[in-house]
Write an enzyme that holds these catalytic residues in place. Structure first.
Site, mmCIF file in Angstrom:
data_model
loop_
_atom_site.group_PDB
_atom_site.id
_atom_site.type_symbol
_atom_site.label_atom_id
_atom_site.label_comp_id
_atom_site.label_asym_id
_atom_site.label_seq_id
_atom_site.Cartn_x
_atom_site.Cartn_y
_atom_site.Cartn_z
ATOM 1 N N ASP A 180 -17.391 -2.206 1.374
ATOM 2 C CA ASP A 180 -17.816 -1.465 2.542
ATOM 3 C C ASP A 180 -17.249 0.097 2.425
ATOM 4 O O ASP A 180 -16.060 0.400 2.262
ATOM 5 C CB ASP A 180 -17.514 -2.098 3.814
ATOM 6 C CG ASP A 180 -18.402 -3.414 4.257
ATOM 7 O OD1 ASP A 180 -19.399 -3.424 3.202
ATOM 8 O OD2 ASP A 180 -18.435 -3.979 5.138
ATOM 9 N N TYR B 45 -26.398 -6.406 9.777
ATOM 10 C CA TYR B 45 -24.972 -6.494 9.809
ATOM 11 C C TYR B 45 -24.408 -6.483 11.450
ATOM 12 O O TYR B 45 -24.673 -5.358 11.915
ATOM 13 C CB TYR B 45 -24.439 -5.530 9.219
ATOM 14 C CG TYR B 45 -22.814 -6.279 8.738
ATOM 15 C CD1 TYR B 45 -22.494 -7.369 8.242
ATOM 16 C CD2 TYR B 45 -21.793 -5.283 9.378
ATOM 17 C CE1 TYR B 45 -21.293 -7.872 8.088
ATOM 18 C CE2 TYR B 45 -20.450 -5.630 9.260
ATOM 19 C CZ TYR B 45 -20.165 -6.965 8.455
ATOM 20 O OH TYR B 45 -19.010 -7.380 8.362
#
Length: 826
Positions: A102, A318
């Site tokens: 990420d 997400y």
DNA sequence: GCAAGGTC
């Protein structure tokens, strides 16, 4: 072979899909998914796969002085061994490695962890880093065409946080636990995030305790124009010339009341009309999502758990994000199109698509890691998801709708009227343009009708009311308010805040919802405030953030920052040492206060809630062993001592917390006195003919009930009854067993239990049908076995492998603690 | 058996 490493499996699969054009193959290695195509392999981590800890020789709390932890080494060890092993296998064979974790600080650190694992087995392979804000075709392709290098400074900033958190948390936690003699499961924890959060709750409780209510009065009157009546409230101008409604002196209130009551008309002196634009809400970040779900009755933990499931199933994006600005590549019209034609969600989407221009709202926070939470366009069919999941999914869809909808417009009408020298006001509001409320029905749109009147008009006055009131203490924080406040204070992260609350519950620091601090929590915060102020203040995080920024920008070294932090903690420990006993006494006393029910009827000492060996609870006297008085508690759940006291015995009432099976047990002494035999149902099938035994509804001292023989203990025949609800004995009788049918009154709907013998036989039949070895476990009945089977747990082996928290989420009425007990037993 | 941060 090129090896691509992502932060999680889900990302690995989606990246493989994009880069391979959908042609990847998947396989499993050590239980880890591997995606493969054209000489490339893509593997997902599971967040951090290594963690920091002290070397083994520091692991015994009693052997090591807590202060020694400050200068102890901090090591990294693998926490997800299967993933690390898989990574090593592929790293050996790799000709190039791409790290695609990420795009945030923690992602950089996770990337560095992967880097080190790769380097350990392959010294020469080139390792690059790619960064993208969302996993979309364009972003991913572009990122892989322009790879960059790992940012070791940014990763070091994260490492500094790990080290500081571990040292402060472990050293202070051990110190407090040792001082109070609380070792094992009942240790007393302290941390940079949990402790300021706890202080927030404790501070509010202190305000509530110190609150001194004040009397005041409010006056209302009905006004009428023609046939329309509306309510108006008395107000005056206070010393600062602000409008005030609360009258602080009774004599004044009565004087106003008398004047209003003796008049039958009021004159309109002011009419004020204005329109107000009510802007649509901004996209969901985690905190705002938790808040909205909280308004629907979901706890923070539950909301996140459902969101996680919806994400994994591909229905929403997400769920852990700070971002409140949609990325450029989100095309709202395209996403709306996906919902067109849907039976319940379609109409709103179609309406929205009619607008000339669609411009989503934006929040203040734009981050690089994940987009705001929004639907993916994949829609579950109603049968694919539970009711709760659907409700949360719809919330996310409708929030997205709201962010692309028009603003609403309200019209406000304020009418001020006069009666002699006194004034009355009425505030009307009308929703003239519903705007986003049409597609997002979660906010109140209650209107308050006030008729159109004109200045100088006379209105009929009636029904004057004088209401005596008292100022109220501040309210406790609810879970979502706490999470919002944590975010404002800058403590915790989107992924951890809800877990921090859960941790406070687990540690026995807070109880109930909204959370209320225990005496132990008050004492822990006291101790921290007196000796380690820093660890209960948001300042520690603020400083750490600044230090991490300095490390990330190369202005400071990891060791500068951690050394300075160590010195501060050394100073704290220098002061703590002398007060160890005093702190321990205070903590011990508070722990006892949390268990205190009231006076023992036999010796007058305190009755305390105590643990029995098997994780169940009972009530015992503090005077033990001199006084052996005890009272039983129900076997299900964890006792919570309520504020209510029983008038007769002076004991606090007890509630048993067991998830959805939570119930109020009441005063344990009253319960014990009520124990005994209830109505006789009929002859005992075992000894009725021979000895005239009869079956009766019996209440045991623990509060649980059963149908048992009046000749007990000579005859032990018994049938189970539900724990909760009143049992009604009806006139209907079972033909086969000649016993009355029973009805249970609990909750809103009474339900028919029927003949207790038939009921038990059915129960046994189900039990033998299930044929599961789980029934051998203590307290695991057929119904629970059935529920566990639905959740995929069909045997003891399944149970021992299961994650208790996950199962508790899935199965109604089964707590994680109960599962752990069964696991221990198994 | 300590923290907080990832993820499941």
């Amino acid at each position: 072979m090129e090896l691509i490493i992502t932060e999680k499996d889900n990302a690995a699969r989606r990246i493989a899909d994009i880069l391979s054009g959908g042609t990847y193959d998947s396989s499993r290695e050590n239980g880890v998914n591997v995606y493969e195509w054209g000489g490339k392999r893509c593997v997902g981590l599971s967040g951090h796969v290594v963690g920091v800890d002290f070397p083994d020789e520091y692991s015994d709390w009693r052997d090591v002085e807590p202060v020694e932890l400050i200068d102890a080494d901090v090591e990294k060890t693998a926490t997800k061994e299967n993933i690390v092993a898989t990574l090593r296998i592929f790293a050996r064979k790799a000709t190039s490695v791409t790290i695609a974790t990420d795009y945030d600080r923690e992602g950089e650190l996770i990337g560095k962890e992967a880097y080190e694992i790769v380097r350990d087995v392959n010294e020469d392979v080139p390792i690059r880093r790619v960064r993208f804000s969302s996993i979309t075709e364009n972003e991913v392709q572009e990122a892989f065409e322009n790879p960059d290098d790992l940012d070791f400074d940014l990763a070091a900033a994260g490492e500094a946080r790990q080290i500081i958190d571990l040292i402060w948390g472990a050293a202070l936690t051990r110190f407090l636990s040792l001082s109070a003699g609380q070792l094992g499961n009942d240790f007393i924890s302290v941390g940079r995030v949990q402790s300021p959060t706890l202080k927030l709750i404790v501070d509010r409780e202190r305000e509530i305790q110190a609150f001194d209510p004040e009397d005041y009065w409010e006056l209302f009157a009905d006004l009428a124009k023609d046939d329309t009546t509306f309510e108006s409230q008395y107000f005056y101008r206070d010393e600062d010339d602000n409008e005030a409604e609360r009258v602080w002196e009774e004599a004044v209130a009565e004087e106003v009341y008398d004047t209003l009551s003796s008049n039958d008309a009021a004159t309109v002196v002011d009419v004020n009309r204005r329109t107000r634009t009510d802007a649509p809400p901004t996209p969901f970040n985690t905190t705002q999502f938790i808040r909205a779900a909280g308004a629907l009755g979901y706890s923070a933990q539950r909301a996140m758990s459902i969101a996680e499931d919806l994400y994994t199933a591909g229905y929403i994006t997400y769920p852990r994000t700070d971002n409140t600005v949609y990325p450029d590549d989100l095309d709202p019209e395209e996403l709306l199109d996906d919902f067109v034609g849907h039976p319940t969600l379609g109409e709103s989407a179609e309406d929205l698509l009619e607008a000339d221009e669609i411009q989503p709202t934006e929040g203040d926070e734009e981050t690089t890691d994940h987009p705001p939470i929004h639907p993916t366009g994949e829609i579950p069919s109603r049968g694919d998801v539970s009711d709760d999941e659907w409700e949360i999914f719809e919330l996310v869809v409708r929030r997205f709708y709201a962010t692309v909808a028009e603003a609403a417009v309200w019209e406000h009408l304020k009418v001020v009227s006069e009666v002699e020298d006194y004034r009355l006001k009425a505030n009307g509001k009308r929703l003239v343009e519903p705007g986003y409320h049409d597609v997002y029905p979660y906010f109140s749109t209650t209107e308050n009708y006030v008729p159109d009147v004109e200045e100088g008009e006379e209105l009929a006055l009636s029904d004057v009311e004088l209401e005596a009131k008292q100022t109220q203490p501040p309210r406790r924080y609810g879970q979502s308010r706490l999470i919002e406040t944590m975010e404002d204070m800058g403590i915790g992260t989107k992924s951890t805040r809800h877990n921090t609350l859960e941790k406070l519950y687990d540690r026995g620091y807070i109880e109930s919802d909204p959370p209320r601090p225990t005496k132990l929590a008050m004492a822990v915060v006291d101790a921290a405030e007196n000796y380690a102020d820093r660890v209960v203040s948001e300042e520690m995080t603020a400083q750490l953030e600044a230090d991490m920024d300095a490390i990330a920008s190369g202005e400071a070294d990891l060791s500068d920052v951690t050394d300075e932090s160590r010195e501060m903690l050394e100073e704290i420990f220098a002061n703590l040492a002398e007060s160890r006993e005093e702190i321990g006494d205070h903590l011990r006393k508070s722990l006892k206060d949390d268990k205190r029910l009231g006076p023992c009827p036999e010796c007058g000492e305190d009755l305390l809630v105590r643990n029995s060996r098997h994780g169940s609870y009972f009530i015992g006297c503090d005077g033990y062993p001199d006084c052996e008085y005890t009272l039983p508690l129900p076997s299900t759940g964890k006792p919570l001592i309520l504020e209510n006291e029983c008038e007769e015995h002076g004991l606090h009432e007890v509630k048993m917390l067991a998830g959805r099976q939570t119930f109020v047990h009441g005063c344990p002494l009253c319960k014990a006195e009520d124990a005994g035999e209830g109505p006789i149902l009929g002859d005992c099938p075992e000894c009725g003919e021979e000895h005239d035994g009869e079956l009766a509804v019996k209440t045991l001292q623990s509060g649980s009930r059963l149908v048992g023989c009046t000749r007990y203990p000579d005859c032990e025949y018994s049938l189970p009854l539900p724990r909760r609800g009143e049992i009604e004995v009806t006139d209907e009788r079972c033909d086969e067993h000649d016993l009355p049918e029973l009805v249970v009154h609990s909750g809103d709907e009474p339900w028919e239990l029927g003949c207790p013998i038939c009921n038990y036989q059915e129960f046994q039949a189900r039990e033998s049908d299930s044929g599961s070895d789980l029934e051998a476990l203590d307290g695991l009945g057929a119904k629970t076995v059935e529920k566990l089977a639905d959740a995929g747990i069909e045997s003891i082996d399944d149970l021992t492998d299961a994650d208790p928290d996950a199962v508790a989420e899935d199965v109604d009425g089964v707590s994680a603690d109960r599962i752990r007990n069964w696991q221990a037993e198994a």
